[in-house]
Design an enzyme around this catalytic site. Structure first.
Site, PDB file in Angstrom:
ATOM      1  N   HIS A   1       1.096  -0.428  -0.020  1.00 41.75           N
ATOM      2  CA  HIS A   1       0.304  -0.257  -0.573  1.00 41.75           C
ATOM      3  C   HIS A   1       0.993   1.354   0.416  1.00 41.75           C
ATOM      4  CE1 HIS A   1      -2.713  -2.577   2.672  1.00 41.75           C
ATOM      5  NE2 HIS A   1      -3.385  -2.457   0.741  1.00 41.75           N
TER       6      HIS A   1
ATOM      7  N   SER B   1      -2.976  -8.136   2.990  1.00 44.71           N
ATOM      8  CA  SER B   1      -3.085  -8.168   4.351  1.00 44.71           C
ATOM      9  C   SER B   1      -4.032  -9.383   5.056  1.00 44.71           C
ATOM     10  CB  SER B   1      -4.867  -6.942   4.716  1.00 44.71           C
ATOM     11  OG  SER B   1      -3.989  -5.693   3.694  1.00 44.71           O
TER      12      SER B   1
ATOM     13  N   ARG C   1      -2.641  -6.240  -8.346  1.00 49.17           N
ATOM     14  CA  ARG C   1      -1.275  -7.088  -8.395  1.00 49.17           C
ATOM     15  C   ARG C   1      -1.611  -8.394  -9.039  1.00 49.17           C
ATOM     16  NH1 ARG C   1      -3.250  -8.164  -1.974  1.00 49.17           N
ATOM     17  NH2 ARG C   1      -5.271  -8.124  -2.936  1.00 49.17           N
TER      18      ARG C   1
ATOM     19  N   LYS D   1     -20.788  -3.482  11.971  1.00 51.19           N
ATOM     20  CA  LYS D   1     -20.038  -4.512  11.705  1.00 51.19           C
ATOM     21  C   LYS D   1     -19.351  -4.490  11.363  1.00 51.19           C
ATOM     22  CE  LYS D   1     -20.809  -7.676   8.278  1.00 51.19           C
ATOM     23  NZ  LYS D   1     -21.061  -7.532   7.165  1.00 51.19           N
TER      24      LYS D   1
HETATM   25  P1  ADP Z   1     -10.144  -4.030  -0.547  1.00 52.56           P
HETATM   26  O1  ADP Z   1     -10.143  -3.736   1.571  1.00 52.56           O
HETATM   27  O2  ADP Z   1     -10.113  -2.815  -1.142  1.00 52.56           O
HETATM   28  O3  ADP Z   1      -9.808  -4.962  -0.339  1.00 52.56           O
HETATM   29  P2  ADP Z   1      -7.048  -3.898   0.490  1.00 52.56           P
HETATM   30  O4  ADP Z   1      -6.752  -2.611   2.132  1.00 52.56           O
HETATM   31  O5  ADP Z   1      -6.431  -4.887   0.947  1.00 52.56           O
HETATM   32  O6  ADP Z   1      -8.553  -3.322   0.013  1.00 52.56           O
HETATM   33  O7  ADP Z   1      -6.215  -3.313  -0.308  1.00 52.56           O
HETATM   34  C1  ADP Z   1      -6.729  -1.082  -1.281  1.00 52.56           C
HETATM   35  C2  ADP Z   1      -5.644  -1.440  -2.551  1.00 52.56           C
HETATM   36  O8  ADP Z   1      -4.537  -1.603  -2.643  1.00 52.56           O
HETATM   37  C3  ADP Z   1      -6.277  -2.072  -3.266  1.00 52.56           C
HETATM   38  O9  ADP Z   1      -6.271  -1.802  -5.062  1.00 52.56           O
HETATM   39  C4  ADP Z   1      -5.511  -3.312  -3.458  1.00 52.56           C
HETATM   40  O10 ADP Z   1      -5.569  -3.886  -4.506  1.00 52.56           O
HETATM   41  C5  ADP Z   1      -4.069  -2.939  -2.960  1.00 52.56           C
HETATM   42  N1  ADP Z   1      -2.976  -3.201  -2.612  1.00 52.56           N
HETATM   43  C6  ADP Z   1      -3.621  -4.466  -1.682  1.00 52.56           C
HETATM   44  N2  ADP Z   1      -1.870  -5.171  -1.683  1.00 52.56           N
HETATM   45  C7  ADP Z   1      -1.320  -4.448  -2.270  1.00 52.56           C
HETATM   46  C8  ADP Z   1      -0.104  -4.595  -2.415  1.00 52.56           C
HETATM   47  N3  ADP Z   1       0.656  -5.538  -1.860  1.00 52.56           N
HETATM   48  N4  ADP Z   1       0.783  -3.975  -3.511  1.00 52.56           N
HETATM   49  C9  ADP Z   1      -0.338  -2.431  -3.827  1.00 52.56           C
HETATM   50  N5  ADP Z   1      -1.530  -2.919  -4.055  1.00 52.56           N
HETATM   51  C10 ADP Z   1      -2.493  -3.455  -3.148  1.00 52.56           C
END
Ligand code: ADP
Length: 157
Positions: free
Chosen positions: A18, A130, A92, A42
């Site tokens: 991120h 995550s 990704r 929730k």
């Molecule tokens: P969501 O809950 O919407 O899936 P995330 O918090 O998992 O959101 O991710 C937010 C954004 O960051 C999304 O666009 C996701 O594709 C991107 N993202 C998640 N992990 C990575 C990573 N390792 N590298 C680049 N972008 C990522």
């Protein structure tokens, strides 16, 4: 007119993947708002939202153009309220693409002025997710290599 982008997500937790998207986004936008979405009735987060706000603020304290907010409404609405004309997202793999493709069509329908902008993940962060970090942290594994801040094993909800 300032180019403001919203970077929405659950960020449970916020990772180096991120962080990479946000820092690269700074080459495109004047301001980036990291928007942590939650549902107050929730909430089934692993990491407390307040903790994530604190950690993200800390990680970007040298960047006044990067801010953090929480929200519990439609992303398209929240973007409009904050003067953000762009949604920043990371891609990704094809699974991300399928999901992002449909969600960006819906967001565009809900707010015609909103343009989604996608950055392809840097290869060194492509395998970070995550959900895997939550799993490793739950069993007290080492997660610090994947995060742009430090966490203790007692940091979860
Ligand atoms: P969501 O809950 O919407 O899936 P995330 O918090 O998992 O959101 O991710 C937010 C954004 O960051 C999304 O666009 C996701 O594709 C991107 N993202 C998640 N992990 C990575 C990573 N390792 N590298 C680049 N972008 C990522």
């Amino acid at each position: 007119m300032k180019r403001v982008a919203l970077f929405p997500g659950s960020f449970d937790p916020f990772t180096k993947g991120h962080e990479d998207i946000v820092l690269r986004g700074l080459n495109l936008f004047d301001e980036i708002i990291i928007a942590i979405g939650y549902n107050s009735t929730k909430s089934n987060r692993y990491f407390k939202i307040e903790l994530m706000v604190e950690k993200i603020n800390d990680a970007f304290k040298a960047y006044p153009s990067i801010t953090v907010q929480t929200y519990a409404e439609l992303t398209a609405e929240f973007a409009k309220k904050n003067g953000a004309r762009f949604l920043l997202r990371g891609l990704r793999n094809t699974t991300d693409f399928e999901y992002e493709n449909s969600i960006s069509q819906i967001n565009k329908h809900l707010n015609a002025d909103l343009e989604s902008v996608f950055l392809i993940t840097s290869p060194q962060f492509a395998s970070i997710s995550s959900s895997i970090i939550r799993e490793v942290h739950k069993y007290e594994g080492q997660v610090s290599d994947f995060l742009p801040y430090s966490l203790t094993s007692a940091s979860s909800v």
